[in-house]
Structures are given as structure tokens and as C-alpha cells.
Design a protein around this motif. Structure first.
Motif, PDB file in Angstrom:
ATOM      1  N   TYR A 188    -104.333  52.674  -1.512  1.00  0.00           N
ATOM      2  CA  TYR A 188    -103.074  53.486  -1.053  1.00  0.00           C
ATOM      3  C   TYR A 188    -101.755  52.590  -1.290  1.00  0.00           C
ATOM      4  O   TYR A 188    -100.698  53.162  -0.921  1.00  0.00           O
ATOM      5  N   ILE A 246    -107.648  62.805   4.230  1.00  0.00           N
ATOM      6  CA  ILE A 246    -107.197  61.144   3.856  1.00  0.00           C
ATOM      7  C   ILE A 246    -107.813  60.583   5.472  1.00  0.00           C
ATOM      8  O   ILE A 246    -107.235  60.994   6.400  1.00  0.00           O
ATOM      9  N   SER A 257    -103.948  65.063   6.298  1.00  0.00           N
ATOM     10  CA  SER A 257    -103.667  63.495   6.355  1.00  0.00           C
ATOM     11  C   SER A 257    -103.873  62.924   7.668  1.00  0.00           C
ATOM     12  O   SER A 257    -103.389  63.364   8.727  1.00  0.00           O
ATOM     13  N   TRP A 309     -96.736  60.657   0.625  1.00  0.00           N
ATOM     14  CA  TRP A 309     -97.994  60.981   0.095  1.00  0.00           C
ATOM     15  C   TRP A 309     -97.756  62.781  -0.114  1.00  0.00           C
ATOM     16  O   TRP A 309     -98.454  63.360  -1.133  1.00  0.00           O
ATOM     17  N   PHE A 356    -110.913  60.877   0.918  1.00  0.00           N
ATOM     18  CA  PHE A 356    -110.278  60.012   0.495  1.00  0.00           C
ATOM     19  C   PHE A 356    -110.311  58.832   1.311  1.00  0.00           C
ATOM     20  O   PHE A 356    -109.915  59.000   2.603  1.00  0.00           O
ATOM     21  N   ILE A 362    -103.229  56.993  -6.106  1.00  0.00           N
ATOM     22  CA  ILE A 362    -103.117  58.264  -5.292  1.00  0.00           C
ATOM     23  C   ILE A 362    -102.745  59.582  -5.901  1.00  0.00           C
ATOM     24  O   ILE A 362    -103.524  60.562  -5.548  1.00  0.00           O
TER      25      ILE A 362
END
Length: 353
Positions: free
Chosen positions: A102, A46, A122, A133, A72, A108
Motif C-alpha cells: 500500500y 481491501i 474499501s 485509492w 486485497f 496498488i
């Protein structure tokens, strides 16, 4: 005969690779069996176009242990000129770019469903986002969550000693407790401070222009340093071996005190620095007055070395020999050292004149 040889080698390696060593912490180093390497896994980052995220993506693309490597990112990021070029380069190397809204949990969830059985790293800017998340990732069958917590470890004792300065440490501890409540395996990487930042932002008290060094706590305490590129390599090497279990990974590219860093700069620049060694009690006060960074104070307290045991200098410069670090298990490259970084900075300064 060839098959038998392979079986012999495989069995022999399995008998001799032993990484599971319990520590007095709440986690254990991951137990590495070659069975986990038989099948490659998907990995996603991410915020994969950021300074650290792109290095993790790059290292995973260079590895053969990932079935797919996904970035992402926000849709708006795809339109940013500087990020667009970075993403295009990574895409040309094999990365899959997946835009996410997001603010929309359905968006997501749809993206995270691509990661069933794999790992998500992340780079989310807030811990609140990371926890939510991670919950969604768990619901989507993601096996491992790697939070954006690369640096040093903190505990209750740190919070008590730092007092009002410990807001960041308390936030970390609360985040860890929240992560434990989520049904997803988490992999924490303790890598120390970025090698690149040793003189940037004056965070550690070294000023190359003025040839001065304000060393909090005297500067003799050992510090773990790792470049962002090497963090990417450590992550890429470790994740396939730790999939499906909770792990703490303690690795770094170099271990040097700030006094040693200053000495290397003096040698490479051919000039002596004016060094001020600040007593630890004064460093606490200076941090409260914002005259030194909290990072410098952590170094002064001897809390910036990431190993689980007291550091003992190896017979060689190879940190793979250091008990308490996990370099022997997760370092398949030659790390970039503080000395490498110093030489590069000095050469850049000479070239710019």
C-alpha cells in the motif's frame, strides 16, 4: 415454449421491480433493472480479512452474481497466524488473495487493474488513503467504490449542533465532498450500529454485570442495528444492482430503542435493571466530559435510525415493509435481530458460570 415462458417471467419482473425513488438527499436509490444481473461482476475488498471485510467476502462468495471475489491484503498479513487461517478458509471457498504494497502506487494500480468494470469495497483505515485509492481505481476502470463509512448519516446541521464534538461528522462530510470530485461511482451503505456492540465497550450505557443502564436522552429514540454478517449480505446483494451509478443504500437488521433493548435483557435475564434516563441537555455535557460516547449521544439526538423517512412500525417484524428503508430491494435473507443477539449473549453468560 420454455424460452417463451422465461421471456414472459423476465419481462413481468422487469415491469414490477421499481426501486428508483428520489429522496430529498443529494443521491437517489439505485434503479434496478434485470439487465444489470445478466453479467456477473468482479468484486474486491481491501482488508478482506478484517472483522467486517471477511463478512463481505463470505457473502459475495455465497452469491452467484460475482465473476470473481478478490481479497486485497498486505503481504505482512499473510504471515499473521490468526489472519492466515481466515484467508486460507476464504481462499478454499474460492476467493483470490492478492497481496499489495500500500506504500507503492504501482503495486496498488497493478492490483486494481484486475477490477476493471467491477466494484471495490474499501476497509482502508484513513479517509486520505480512501480518496487517493479511489482516484487510482477510477484510472483503472473500476466502476464502483464502496467506502468504509458503514454507520449513520451526518449533515451540516449535525456539525452545528454538536459543535466541538462534531470532528468525526465534519471529517465524513469533507470525505463525501472529496469523493464526489473523483470520476468513479460510489455506493454508500447506511446500516446503523453493529448489533454485536450494543453492550460491548459500554458505548451505549448498558452494563450487564451491574444490571444498570445509563440511557442518554432517555433512550426512547429508535436506533438501527445490523450485525457485521448481515452487512456483508446486504452489500453482496446490492452491488450487482447498483453497478455504474451513485447510490445510497439504507438498510438494517433491526430497529429498536435502547429502552427496548434494556427491556429485552431484563426479560431474558429475569432481572430488573437500574435505569437512569439522562436528559438530552445533560447528555451533551456528559459527552464533552467523556462520560458517555458520541455514539450514545447520536442515539439520544434521534440520529441513529438510517431510514430516509420517519419510521413506522410494520404490520409484521419484516423491515421490508418499511418505507424509507431499502430492505425490500436488498434483503434476500432473514436478518439477525437485537432479540437474537440478546438471547445469544445471555446464553453465553449462563454457560460461562
Amino acid at each position: 415454449r420454455f424460452v417463451n415462458v422465461l421471456r414472459f417471467v423476465h419481462d413481468g419482473i422487469r415491469k414490477h421491480i421499481c426501486i428508483a425513488t428520489a429522496t430529498n438527499k443529494t443521491h437517489y436509490r439505485c434503479d434496478h433493472h434485470l439487465d444489470t444481473m445478466d453479467n456477473s461482476i468482479p468484486v474486491a475488498v481491501i482488508g478482506g480479512s478484517g472483522n467486517l471485510g471477511r463478512e463481505i467476502i463470505s457473502a459475495c462468495l455465497a452469491s452467484k452474481e460475482y465473476s470473481k471475489v478478490i481479497i486485497f491484503t498486505r503481504k505482512s498479513t499473510l504471515e499473521e497466524a490468526n489472519k492466515k487461517e481466515i484467508l486460507l478458509n476464504l481462499e478454499n471457498r474460492g476467493a483470490l488473495i492478492v497481496p499489495i504494497d500500500y506504500e507503492d502506487e504501482e503495486s496498488i494500480k497493478k492490483a486494481f487493474e484486475l477490477m476493471k468494470g467491477g466494484a471495490i469495497v474499501s476497509m482502508a483505515p484513513t479517509r486520505v488513503q480512501q480518496l487517493r485509492w479511489a482516484e487510482i481505481a477510477s484510472e483503472c476502470g473500476v466502476k464502483n467504490w464502496v467506502p468504509n463509512e458503514f454507520a449513520t448519516e451526518h449533515n451540516r446541521e449535525d456539525c452545528e449542533e454538536l459543535g466541538d464534538l462534531a470532528s468525526f461528522a465534519r471529517a465524513k462530510l469533507e470525505f463525501y465532498e472529496g469523493l464526489k470530485q473523483i470520476k468513479i461511482n460510489h455506493t454508500l451503505f447506511y446500516t446503523g450500529y453493529f448489533n454485536e456492540f450494543v453492550t460491548q465497550r459500554n458505548g451505549f450505557g448498558i452494563n450487564l454485570d451491574e444490571k444498570t443502564a445509563m440511557l442518554e436522552g432517555g433512550g426512547k429514540q429508535l436506533v438501527s442495528w445490523t450485525t457485521r454478517a448481515d452487512i456483508g449480505r446486504f452489500v453482496a446483494c446490492a452491488l450487482p444492482k447498483c453497478i455504474g451509478r451513485d447510490s445510497i443504500i439504507r438498510v438494517c437488521g433491526d430497529v429498536k430503542s435502547l429502552q427496548e433493548v434494556v427491556s429485552i435483557f431484563e426479560r431474558e435475564m429475569g432481572q430488573k435493571f437500574t435505569v437512569t434516563e439522562v436528559p438530552l441537555d445533560q447528555s451533551y455535557e456528559r459527552a464533552k466530559e467523556k462520560k458517555c460516547s458520541v455514539f450514545a449521544l447520536i442515539c439520544a439526538r434521534g440520529k441513529a435510525y438510517v431510514g430516509s423517512k420517519e419510521f413506522t412500525h410494520p404490520s409484521s417484524e419484516d423491515l421490508k415493509d418499511v418505507i424509507g428503508l431499502d430492505n425490500s430491494s436488498f434483503q434476500n435473507f432473514v436478518p439477525y435481530t437485537i432479540e437474537d443477539g440478546v438471547k445469544e449473549q445471555v446464553e453465553k453468560r449462563r454457560s460461562s458460570k
